[in-house]
Design an enzyme around this catalytic site. Sequence first.
Site, PDB file in Angstrom:
ATOM      1  N   ASP A  15       1.069  -2.730  -9.101  1.00 27.46           N
ATOM      2  CA  ASP A  15       0.865  -1.559  -8.251  1.00 27.46           C
ATOM      3  C   ASP A  15       1.545  -0.319  -8.827  1.00 27.46           C
ATOM      4  O   ASP A  15       1.397   0.779  -8.277  1.00 27.46           O
ATOM      5  CB  ASP A  15       1.360  -1.822  -6.824  1.00 27.46           C
ATOM      6  N   ASN A  16       2.279  -0.470  -9.933  1.00 27.39           N
ATOM      7  CA  ASN A  16       2.917   0.663 -10.589  1.00 27.39           C
ATOM      8  C   ASN A  16       2.279   0.995 -11.926  1.00 27.39           C
ATOM      9  O   ASN A  16       2.853   1.757 -12.712  1.00 27.39           O
ATOM     10  CB  ASN A  16       4.415   0.398 -10.793  1.00 27.39           C
TER      11      ASN A  16
ATOM     12  N   GLY B 250       9.962   4.974   5.570  1.00 23.45           N
ATOM     13  CA  GLY B 250       9.067   5.933   4.930  1.00 23.45           C
ATOM     14  C   GLY B 250       9.773   7.109   4.297  1.00 23.45           C
ATOM     15  O   GLY B 250       9.132   8.098   3.919  1.00 23.45           O
TER      16      GLY B 250
ATOM     17  N   ARG C 272       5.386   4.845   1.849  1.00 27.29           N
ATOM     18  CA  ARG C 272       6.220   6.020   2.124  1.00 27.29           C
ATOM     19  C   ARG C 272       5.704   7.244   1.364  1.00 27.29           C
ATOM     20  O   ARG C 272       6.454   8.135   0.981  1.00 27.29           O
ATOM     21  CB  ARG C 272       7.687   5.763   1.770  1.00 27.29           C
TER      22      ARG C 272
ATOM     23  N   ARG D  45      -4.468   2.658  -9.196  1.00 26.92           N
ATOM     24  CA  ARG D  45      -3.640   1.694  -9.921  1.00 26.92           C
ATOM     25  C   ARG D  45      -4.340   0.345  -9.988  1.00 26.92           C
ATOM     26  O   ARG D  45      -5.320   0.094  -9.274  1.00 26.92           O
ATOM     27  CB  ARG D  45      -2.277   1.581  -9.242  1.00 26.92           C
TER      28      ARG D  45
ATOM     29  N   GLY E 248       0.874  -1.160   0.000  1.00 27.43           N
ATOM     30  CA  GLY E 248       0.000   0.000   0.000  1.00 27.43           C
ATOM     31  C   GLY E 248       0.908   1.206   0.000  1.00 27.43           C
ATOM     32  O   GLY E 248       2.128   1.080  -0.193  1.00 27.43           O
TER      33      GLY E 248
END
Length: 455
Positions: free
Chosen positions: A250-251, A123, A90, A183, A87
């Site tokens: 996720d990208n 982060g 950062r 995404r 998720g």
Amino acid sequence: MASRQPYRPDPKILELGPDFYDPVEAAQFPRAIPRFLNHRWADWVGLGKAGWEAHFHRFEPLPGNLPQPLALRYHGHQFRTYNPEIGDGRGFLFAQLRDGAGRLLDLGTKGSGQTPYSRFGDGRLTLKGGVREVLATEMLEALGVNTSKTFALFETGEELVRGDEPSPTRSSVLTRLSHGHIRIGMFQRLAFFGETDNITKLTRYCLEHLYGEPAESGPHSLFELVAAAAAKLAANYVASGFVHGVLNTDNIAITGESFDYGPWRFTPHWDDAFTAAYFDETGLYAFGRQPEAIHWNLAQLAGCLAMVAEAPPLADQLRGWGERFEAALTEALLARLGVRTRNGEEDRALASTLIAALRSRDATIDRVFFDWRGGRDPGPEAYPTEPFRALAATLEGRATPRARKHDYWEDDLPCSMHIEEVEGIWTAIAERDDWSPFEAKVAAIRRMGVAMRAA
């Protein structure tokens, strides 16, 4: 791009509700040293007079916008292995607003502190990582690729320890401006938990707010739009010689906009096996395999949407993606060459001949497009080999001199962004705190961008 647009806050993400995000707090940093402020895009979204340090270092809320940053929830396939423990780890969504064209844009962060999804990470973002993201986004924007924009980069005064670069190293916090942070991985998370109502809700959100389509158009309409945008993105990566490096689900943004730059590189030559990430040991995301990777990711989105829509039409749309990519690649190659499209058969033949010439590696990708811009034949003295003589023959009658009307095309060398130059820019910063090569490069990239658009 026009300037001095009014600021138009529009935090539409709140329509989705708390199932999609977690409120978080930004980290507090000891120093605020501005290293890159994108004034031209700030003007375009009405933030030209905003307090940069207040809003993009301390992350005080923008007027009429999100009262608190939101860490978005998502899963994803990382190198084809499903990971349900990721998720926004950062970064967070800081604000949403409309640009001068009325598009809904997000201001999101990288390196802004820990969230519920940080796991064991701190982060934070290294300054080198921030500098590299500026260079990637500026270069891709100049080349006409649909990319997020680096909005602000502050050095933050902390020392970070990393295993993949000399440590301790300097830290930064970055704000990016993008056309949505939704995404494929966000749909995957909802599918993982069987939240079909939320898949429908997210589909409607994307249709209405990211594509300007009626919310009730449905999942098949959304998939058609995403597939078209993803084909164009894959084509532009190839035409630009760009390797993203981590094309995980996720990208991949639902808008087909490139974002989140880690181990990226530009390949000097047309080399299908060229990789950007040292950890990509199998070449899964190599230069020539990027279209395959994006197609695979689209298949994962189709699987999620099949939970709320009929599967056969989605499968048909997915099967036709290869032809869509080939058409987009032809268009992207001719656009970079500065030659107008004519008809499908002739354009495909030209693109094929151009790729054969690039594969010969007689010159770098950047050099070839620089020399042959506008369909100009530099002559057999410069390009004597058969592939380039074939290219010259195919280009006969298609020259567009206006594509070379900017004085950039009279330079001795093209503006490029190979790893040696990236490392040289960082070395000047790391060893001497000399930002002049970085600033000169950004200026050179923007000049090239003006030249690319001049025709």
